[in-house]
Structures are given as C-alpha cells and as structure tokens.
Design an enzyme around this catalytic site. Structure first.
Site, mmCIF file in Angstrom:
data_model
loop_
_atom_site.group_PDB
_atom_site.id
_atom_site.type_symbol
_atom_site.label_atom_id
_atom_site.label_comp_id
_atom_site.label_asym_id
_atom_site.label_seq_id
_atom_site.Cartn_x
_atom_site.Cartn_y
_atom_site.Cartn_z
ATOM 1 C CD GLU A 21 61.159 -44.339 65.381
ATOM 2 O OE1 GLU A 21 60.196 -45.046 65.334
ATOM 3 O OE2 GLU A 21 61.008 -43.447 64.469
ATOM 4 C CE LYS A 58 62.201 -36.254 51.251
ATOM 5 N NZ LYS A 58 61.166 -37.188 50.383
ATOM 6 C CG HIS A 73 67.897 -76.804 57.339
ATOM 7 N ND1 HIS A 73 67.945 -78.178 57.509
ATOM 8 C CD2 HIS A 73 68.733 -76.742 56.200
ATOM 9 C CE1 HIS A 73 68.900 -78.565 56.379
ATOM 10 N NE2 HIS A 73 69.296 -77.599 55.642
ATOM 11 C CE LYS A 107 57.054 -41.511 60.972
ATOM 12 N NZ LYS A 107 57.627 -40.933 59.897
ATOM 13 N N GLY A 150 61.676 -41.881 50.783
ATOM 14 C CA GLY A 150 62.830 -42.679 51.521
ATOM 15 C C GLY A 150 63.015 -44.053 51.316
ATOM 16 N NE ARG A 151 57.769 -46.904 49.252
ATOM 17 C CZ ARG A 151 56.982 -45.968 49.630
ATOM 18 N NH1 ARG A 151 57.374 -45.172 50.948
ATOM 19 N NH2 ARG A 151 55.856 -45.446 49.199
ATOM 20 C CD GLU A 153 57.314 -46.796 54.127
ATOM 21 O OE1 GLU A 153 57.264 -47.118 55.401
ATOM 22 O OE2 GLU A 153 58.216 -46.354 53.245
#
Length: 528
Positions: free
Chosen positions: A209, A203, A381, A492, A264-265, A350
């Site tokens: 990253e 965005k 398991h 950040k 974003g999410r 978030e």
C-alpha cells in the site's frame, strides 16, 4: 521469556479465580452492593500515577479476587518478564530479537543511534517549521503527507489529532494509508506540489500500500516540477531499508532509521513519529516521550498490586477467561481521542491474536479480545443500547479528562464528564422497571474509568505506554508472543497471486471456485 507454567490454566490461582468468579454470576448478585459492604471500596480499588487515576472499583471483584489475580501474575512470571523486556532480552522468540521500544523514550538510553536520530529530527523539524526548508520553487512547506499503513499510520495520525491544540497552525498534516486510489487522489487534489512534503513511512520499504502510494505521489510531483531534483526537496523516508529508499530516488540525507527491534505498532516513539513532531514541535514531541518514559518507570518499579498496567491486564485476563468476554469497548470522552480506539485495536489485536504459545503449542484458553469503540458521547446514541440491554458481556474502559483545553468551555466539559460518569454508573446499577420488561436494564456490567488531569503531550505519552504495557502483561500470562504478526503475512503473500490473475487471462494459479469466480466477474465487468 517463558512463564513458569506452560499455561495459566494449570496454576492454582486460575482454579481459585474460576471458583470465585461464580459468585458474581448468581441471579441475586448486585454489583452496587459491593459499595454498601465496603465504604472504602473506591480507595481500595483506585490507582494513581502522576496525572492518571485508574478507578477499577466498578468491577466484579473483591479484595480476595484481586489477591488471586496478583498470584496468577506471579505464577506466570510477570515480574521476570518485565525485567527481561527492559534488559533487552530476545523476548520476540519467533523473530529472535528484543523488543526495545522503551529505549526510544529513555533519556539515558545507551544506544547512540537513538539520540542521534532525535537530534537529526529536531534539526529537520525546526527547519520546516521556520520555513528554512523550502520546496523546489523556494516556497515554504505548508502541507505534509504521511504515506504509511498500520503502525506507520495509526500512531502518528492518532497523536497528531489528539494534540491538535498544540500545533502552531502553519503546517497541515495529512495521512494516507489505503491503496484505494481515492484516498491519495482526494488528498492531492487540494495540494500544491511546490509546498508539499511527503513522508514515506515504511520499515521494509516494500509494503504494497505504502509503496504504491509513494510511486503515485512521486509521479504527481514530477509531472508538475519536471525536474527529478525536486524529489530531494519533497520526499523523506523513515525505513530500515536504505538501499530501496535510495533507489526510489530519496537523498540519503533525507533518510531516518527505524530499527528491526522496534515493532510497527510500537514505532510511534521513533522517527515514525516525525509527523507528530512537525505538527506540535520537537519540544512537545520530547514531552510525549517523557510521559511514556514515566509510565515505563512505574511499570518496572511499582509492586504488582499497585501497578496500573498489570491491574488492567489482569482484569482483561479475568473477563476473557471466566466471563466469556469476546470484546472490550474503549470509549474516550474526548473528540481529540477519536482515533485512539482504532490505534489500540491494532496494538491489542495484532499483539494478542495468537493461537499458539511461545513454544509453538496450542494455547489452553482464549487469548486476545476484540477491541472497539468511538469517542463519547456519540457512542451513547449508537452502540450503548447493546451495552446496557444486550446479551453480550462487554467490559468498558472509559477515558476522560478533568480539564478541557478549550478556552471558556468549562460548562461543556462538565456536561461531558457527567455523561461519562453516569454511563459507568448506569452500566453498574441498571434499572428495575416492574411490569415493563422492555425498560429493564440489568446492570452488573463492569467498567474501568481512567481519569486524566488534562490532554497534553506528557499525559498522552503516559496513556499510550499504559496500554502498551497492559498488552504485554496479557501476553506473558497467556504465554504468547506479543511482538510478531505472522497472520498478517499470509494475506500479503496470497494477494500477489490474485493480483497476477486479475491482470493475466492466462494465469496458472489454482484458486478455489469462489476466488476464481470473483476474479472472472471483475474481468467481465471491466470489459463492458
């Protein structure tokens, strides 16, 4: 958007729920007994919307308790908040903007930019899938690498894997998010630059990253193509920062928008979903949007007591507030949904990991819980031992499909469903082993079961939107902002100073002794 009360704990309903919850904490309480005292409990405690069925009958509630939870939602202004979101009010107070992700999947959306972007996506997707868009040597694109992180990675990766049965097999999708160079290098090692397309999904176009990985990918391409013009055939970007993307070298025709009113999410439904569309085709991507829109309509139009997202949110509020539930396990009995728990982890944690209300005052009760889980039956398991006999109180959401998409595998699907249903049964009823305390399973552990007709784009869209709206309702009742994430920003900012110190022996940044010591050890070991 602010609730009618400054805190849910001030409502009469909250105090009544606190008292009602005590009856389920008695030593002689047995959750199974609720089914013996009400023959129609399953009917009373299930909700259906199209192809989704929510069974919440295995919860620590009676009809009276549900009534009090509905009253809590009313007292906290949930109906008004739902309308405020759909009407485009600026419900993201800290950033002074609306949250309009529901408009991205509304076929009657009044924003022409949304329909225009979908049209451009369709043209591009069709060109790639038909082999009309070629790389710098004229070969068709066969691999697509999505470079993003957070919502620009988790959503597209989850849906692409979930709907793998709807892919045509001619494109291979890859998702790279980690700045650890191993992630990108191991992906590029098996790819041909002449047939690889990169999607930069950012965005801001400044996310560390993603930007680092994009630069590495560009260098990899140019070292082999030896022609800057190749970038125009092998890079597209989805961003709100056109200037930075063009400076990077991307052709303006290859830029797709993601707007500041889309978090974003919640961005999967925008052009951030381009990898999904490339994998399964635009018709199936539109079906995904349609399924989400159908859940939007249910959320907006259904009465609170018949509203699936509202009921699921109220159950989480109830267990967080009165049973000290620190976490919720999400267990989809579908290998295709293996990435759903981490996707929902970001969506919930978030959005709900906040300690002040919308007015900036400290919250009066615990807010977001830890979301975790894996695909069943693997979890049985590993961590199911803790769910059954551990001391932690962990509600569980089971997700299962009535039909399998695997041809000729109906018997295996019945085994899968048998495992799913038996686990929720075991959590509820437990097992008494006189004289063998190590075998005793206490039971009385609550769970929801979401049963879906089959895994397809439409139903998956509905499922994702269901959880989106559940999280929103939780935020309304807790009176917190679900659409900002200021806690993410601090790390950040600090990483820039730490990076400078790692690179410069004469850095003047003042850190604590631990951070300084770690930096020094890195420098020493790199000098050996």
């Amino acid at each position: 958007m602010s609730s009618l009360m400054s805190s849910p704990t001030q409502t009469t309903a909250w105090k009544q729920l606190q008292k009602l919850s005590e009856e389920f904490k008695r030593e002689d309480f047995c959750l199974s007994d609720l089914f013996h005292t009400a023959d129609d409990r399953f009917e009373l405690f299930t909700l259906a919307h199209e192809n989704l069925l929510l069974d919440y009958s295995k919860n620590l509630l009676t009809e009276k308790g549900i009534g009090k939870l509905i009253k809590l939602a009313e007292d906290c202004g949930v109906p008004a908040a739902i309308e405020a979101m759909f009407n485009g009010e600026r419900i993201n107070h800290s950033e002074d903007r609306p949250a309009l992700h529901v408009g991205l999947r509304d076929p009657e959306c009044q924003n022409p930019a949304v329909s225009d972007t979908l049209g451009r996506m369709e043209t591009f997707v069709d060109a790639i899938r038909r082999g009309e868009w070629t790389g710098y040597t004229g070969k068709r694109i066969v691999d697509v690498v999505n470079l993003g992180i957070g919502g620009s990675d988790l959503g597209p990766a989850m849906v692409t894997e979930a709907l793998g049965d709807f892919a045509n097999g001619e494109l291979e999708l890859h998702f790279v998010s980690n700045v650890d160079p191993v992630h990108l290098e191991s992906t590029l090692a098996v790819l041909d630059p002449a047939t690889t397309l990169f999607i930069i999904a950012s965005k801001s176009f400044t996310t560390l990253e993603t930007y680092q990985n994009a630069n590495t990918a560009r260098e990899w391409l140019l070292q082999r193509a030896q022609n800057n013009a190749a970038i125009g055939r092998h890079f597209i970007a989805i961003t709100d920062n056109r200037a930075a993307a063009e400076e990077f070298g991307i052709d303006p025709a290859n830029l797709y928008p993601v707007w500041d009113w889309v978090g974003g999410r919640y961005s999967l439904w925008s052009a951030i979903g381009m990898p999904v569309a490339l994998a399964i085709g635009m018709a199936n991507f539109r079906a995904l949007l349609s399924g989400a829109h159908a859940m939007d309509r249910h959320f907006r139009e259904a009465d609170l007591q018949q509203n699936m997202p509202v009921i699921m949110a109220l159950l989480s509020i109830y267990y967080r507030g009165f049973f000290d539930a620190h976490s919720t396990a999400i267990v989809p009995y579908s290998q295709r949904l293996n990435l759903l728990p981490p996707y929902l982890q970001q969506l919930s944690m978030e959005s709900l990991g906040k300690r002040v209300d919308v007015m900036g005052k400290p919250v009066a009760t615990h807010t977001g819980e830890v979301i975790w889980g894996t695909a069943g039956t693997n979890g049985q398991h590993s961590y199911f031992q803790l769910l059954h006999q551990g001391t932690n109180f962990v509600p569980v959401d089971f997700i299962a499909f009535a039909r399998t998409t695997a041809v000729g595998k109906e018997l295996a699907q019945r085994h899968l469903l048998a495992n799913c249903f038996s686990q929720s049964l075991a959590l509820m009823q437990g097992r008494d082993e006189p004289g063998a305390p190590h075998k005793h399973v206490p039971g009385n552990k609550p769970s929801n079961t979401l049963l879906i007709s089959e895994l397809n784009p439409y139903n998956l869209g509905s499922l994702i939107a269901l959880y989106e709206h559940k999280v929103f309702v939780q935020s309304v009742i807790w009176d917190i902002n679900a659409f900002d994430q200021w806690g993410v920003e601090l790390g950040k900012l600090l990483s820039r100073d730490v990076f400078a110190s790692l690179a410069n022996d004469n850095s003047d940044h003042a850190f604590d002794d631990s951070t300084c010591g770690l930096i020094e050890f890195v420098k020493q070991w790199n000098q050996q």
